[in-house]
Design a protein around this motif. Structure first.
Motif, PDB file in Angstrom:
ATOM      1  N   UNK A  78      30.706   9.022  30.940  1.00 41.68           N
ATOM      2  CA  UNK A  78      29.659   9.304  29.951  1.00 41.68           C
ATOM      3  C   UNK A  78      28.303   9.304  30.628  1.00 41.68           C
ATOM      4  N   UNK A  79      28.108   8.414  31.608  1.00 37.36           N
ATOM      5  CA  UNK A  79      26.818   8.352  32.285  1.00 37.36           C
ATOM      6  C   UNK A  79      26.579   9.605  33.113  1.00 37.36           C
TER       7      UNK A  79
ATOM      8  N   UNK B 215      25.905   5.525  23.264  1.00 36.41           N
ATOM      9  CA  UNK B 215      24.997   4.530  23.874  1.00 36.41           C
ATOM     10  C   UNK B 215      24.729   4.852  25.336  1.00 36.41           C
ATOM     11  N   UNK B 216      25.789   5.236  26.058  1.00 34.51           N
ATOM     12  CA  UNK B 216      25.641   5.465  27.490  1.00 34.51           C
ATOM     13  C   UNK B 216      24.764   6.681  27.755  1.00 34.51           C
ATOM     14  N   UNK B 217      24.990   7.741  26.984  1.00 37.16           N
ATOM     15  CA  UNK B 217      24.164   8.940  27.193  1.00 37.16           C
ATOM     16  C   UNK B 217      22.716   8.635  26.831  1.00 37.16           C
ATOM     17  N   UNK B 218      22.523   7.970  25.719  1.00 34.77           N
ATOM     18  CA  UNK B 218      21.143   7.682  25.283  1.00 34.77           C
ATOM     19  C   UNK B 218      20.406   6.765  26.247  1.00 34.77           C
ATOM     20  N   UNK B 219      21.188   5.963  27.003  1.00 33.70           N
ATOM     21  CA  UNK B 219      20.547   5.001  27.912  1.00 33.70           C
ATOM     22  C   UNK B 219      20.150   5.622  29.252  1.00 33.70           C
TER      23      UNK B 219
ATOM     24  N   UNK C 164      19.341  27.918  15.879  1.00 35.89           N
ATOM     25  CA  UNK C 164      18.135  27.905  16.706  1.00 35.89           C
ATOM     26  C   UNK C 164      17.587  26.497  16.931  1.00 35.89           C
ATOM     27  N   UNK C 165      18.064  25.501  16.182  1.00 35.76           N
ATOM     28  CA  UNK C 165      17.541  24.138  16.400  1.00 35.76           C
ATOM     29  C   UNK C 165      18.108  23.523  17.679  1.00 35.76           C
ATOM     30  N   UNK C 166      19.179  24.109  18.197  1.00 40.00           N
ATOM     31  CA  UNK C 166      19.825  23.476  19.357  1.00 40.00           C
ATOM     32  C   UNK C 166      19.352  24.060  20.680  1.00 40.00           C
ATOM     33  N   UNK C 167      19.247  23.168  21.659  1.00 32.30           N
ATOM     34  CA  UNK C 167      18.888  23.590  23.018  1.00 32.30           C
ATOM     35  C   UNK C 167      20.032  23.150  23.947  1.00 32.30           C
ATOM     36  N   UNK C 168      20.083  21.872  24.303  1.00 34.42           N
ATOM     37  CA  UNK C 168      21.225  21.368  25.070  1.00 34.42           C
ATOM     38  C   UNK C 168      22.012  20.419  24.160  1.00 34.42           C
ATOM     39  N   UNK C 169      23.321  20.647  24.084  1.00 30.29           N
ATOM     40  CA  UNK C 169      24.184  19.750  23.310  1.00 30.29           C
ATOM     41  C   UNK C 169      25.148  19.089  24.289  1.00 30.29           C
ATOM     42  N   UNK C 170      25.265  17.780  24.228  1.00 30.55           N
ATOM     43  CA  UNK C 170      26.210  17.113  25.127  1.00 30.55           C
ATOM     44  C   UNK C 170      27.269  16.416  24.282  1.00 30.55           C
ATOM     45  N   UNK C 171      28.520  16.571  24.671  1.00 31.37           N
ATOM     46  CA  UNK C 171      29.606  16.091  23.824  1.00 31.37           C
ATOM     47  C   UNK C 171      30.804  15.637  24.640  1.00 31.37           C
ATOM     48  N   UNK C 172      31.591  14.709  24.081  1.00 33.03           N
ATOM     49  CA  UNK C 172      32.886  14.392  24.706  1.00 33.03           C
ATOM     50  C   UNK C 172      33.774  15.641  24.695  1.00 33.03           C
TER      51      UNK C 172
END
Ligand code: NAI
Ligand code: MG
Length: 362
Positions: free
Chosen positions: A171-172, A208-212, A245-253
């Motif tokens: 995740x990091x 949590x890991x991505x946000x950190x 159009x609201x999305x730019x980069x989306x990160x997901x499992x």
């Protein structure tokens, strides 16, 4: 479509030759990969000593030999190739004893931990929606794709279970990549996709890991310009269709990223337009997002543009940005002109005609 090299730069000015592993695998994979090869060849001497190495993998190969991904293929990729292109594999929906998807295995064996899928509208595409310009960054090695499934028989009949693995490490590193990519894009906006209201332990760890990431040692305010939002995956699909159009980069499992990127492909007209790369710190493999499309295989009508764009992304990743630009500009101009298109985009042209039209403009 402009895509910048992510992860650690694999660019090397001193590269004297380029060996590309080619894994067409099944179905339309075999029809679109030659188009990608033709586009790279059209770059001519700007890429010194290009060599294409044909490699075996796929479901059809499995039916003949009992293995979908021969060890030799992995060995050659690791020891001889600078990068690779994968077509598509036909994985059956039913369980076939001994079979396991070679693309899922390759991502793990080569530690290609990120699947990067840019989705962008083409201005004159009547099927598509304007204003879509986003990248789905999908974690590529874990989640439900660890494929640890069991079936037992309980009181009420068969019971099937699957393990979902989410680690802090994976995740990091996907989170770091997502922040880096968001920083490089004009809007600098990152949306973390999860479902931690229900899966509070697994998705909770991912979130949590991505946000950190911005608080990691050594980051030192580097991501201060990146705005971060988060969204539950179900409402993300809803909003993706209503206001992409609201999305730019989306990160997901892994699983959510897989589904979201196919959904996003619908917004720009066809799965046949959407490229990706599977990237790790030391190897990159281009791969169109679509599958082997058995419904149209063998008819020379598959859209080769996703595969051609995947080749461009792969080249950019390893430092051939100029070559990638030339290929992407040629694809965009063919699309803008709208005369030579395959049936998925409302045209009447054959795969090979689209390839010729693109290579002519490179
Ligand atoms: P698919 O992506 O192969 O096809 C979905 C629909 O989009 C079909 O109607 C197809 O004709 C159309 N389509 C896809 N690519 C196209 C192109 N380049 N040009 C024009 N039309 C295109 O997905 P589907 O049908 O669910 O799966 C078929 C097989 O592919 C399955 O065995 C599946 O396991 C496999 N698959 C493999 C993937 C991979 O190799 N990475 C990814 C997705 C599916
Ligand atoms: Mg998919």
């Amino acid at each position: 479509m402009v895509f910048r090299a992510p992860i650690r730069s694999m660019a090397t000015a001193a590269r004297r030759s380029l060996k590309i592993g080619m894994l067409p695998a099944d179905g339309i994979g075999r029809e679109v990969l030659p188009g990608a090869k033709a586009a790279i060849l059209a770059l001519g001497s700007s890429i010194p000593k290009m060599e294409f190495i044909d490699l075996l993998a796929g479901f059809e190969y499995f039916t003949k030999t009992g293995t979908a991904l021969p060890d030799e293929t992995v060995q050659i990729l690791k020891s001889e190739c600078d990068c690779a292109l994968f077509g598509a594999v036909s994985s059956p929906s039913r369980k076939v004893t001994g079979y396991s998807s070679p693309i899922v295995a390759l991502r793990k064996k080569m530690d290609l931990y990120a699947n990067i899928r840019p989705v962008k509208s083409v201005s004159i595409n009547p099927e598509g929606r304007p204003g879509v310009d986003l990248v789905v960054i999908r974690e590529n090695t874990e989640c439900l794709y660890v494929k640890q499934e069991t079936q037992t028989v309980g009181e009420h009949g068969k019971e099937a279970r699957a393990t979902r693995l989410i680690t802090e490490r994976a995740s990091r590193r996907i989170g770091e990549l997502a922040f880096k990519m968001a920083l490089e894009r004009p809007r600098k906006h990152l949306t973390v996709i999860h479902k931690s209201n229900v899966l509070s332990i697994t998705d909770g760890l991912f979130r949590e890991t991505v946000r950190a990431v911005p608080t990691l040692p050594g980051v030192d305010g580097k991501y201060d310009d990146v705005t971060v939002a988060e969204q539950l995956v179900d409402s993300a699909v809803y909003r993706l269709f209503r206001e992409p159009e609201i999305y730019d980069v989306m990160v997901a499992p892994n699983l959510y990223g897989d589904i979201l990127s196919d959904a996003a492909a619908a917004l720009v007209g066809s799965l046949g337009l959407v490229p990706s790369v599977n990237a790790g710190d030391s190897f990159v493999m281009g791969e169109p997002v679509h599958g082997s499309a058995p419904d149209i295989a063998g008819q020379n009508i598959a859209n080769p543009l996703a595969a051609i764009r995947s080749a461009a992304m792969m080249l950019r990743h390893i430092g051939y940005g100029d070559g990638a630009d030339r290929i992407e500009r040629a694809v965009d101009s063919v699309l803008r002109e709208g005369k030579v298109l395959t049936p998925d985009l409302g045209g009447k042209s054959k795969t090979s005609e689209v390839v010729d039209e693109v290579t002519k403009r490179i």
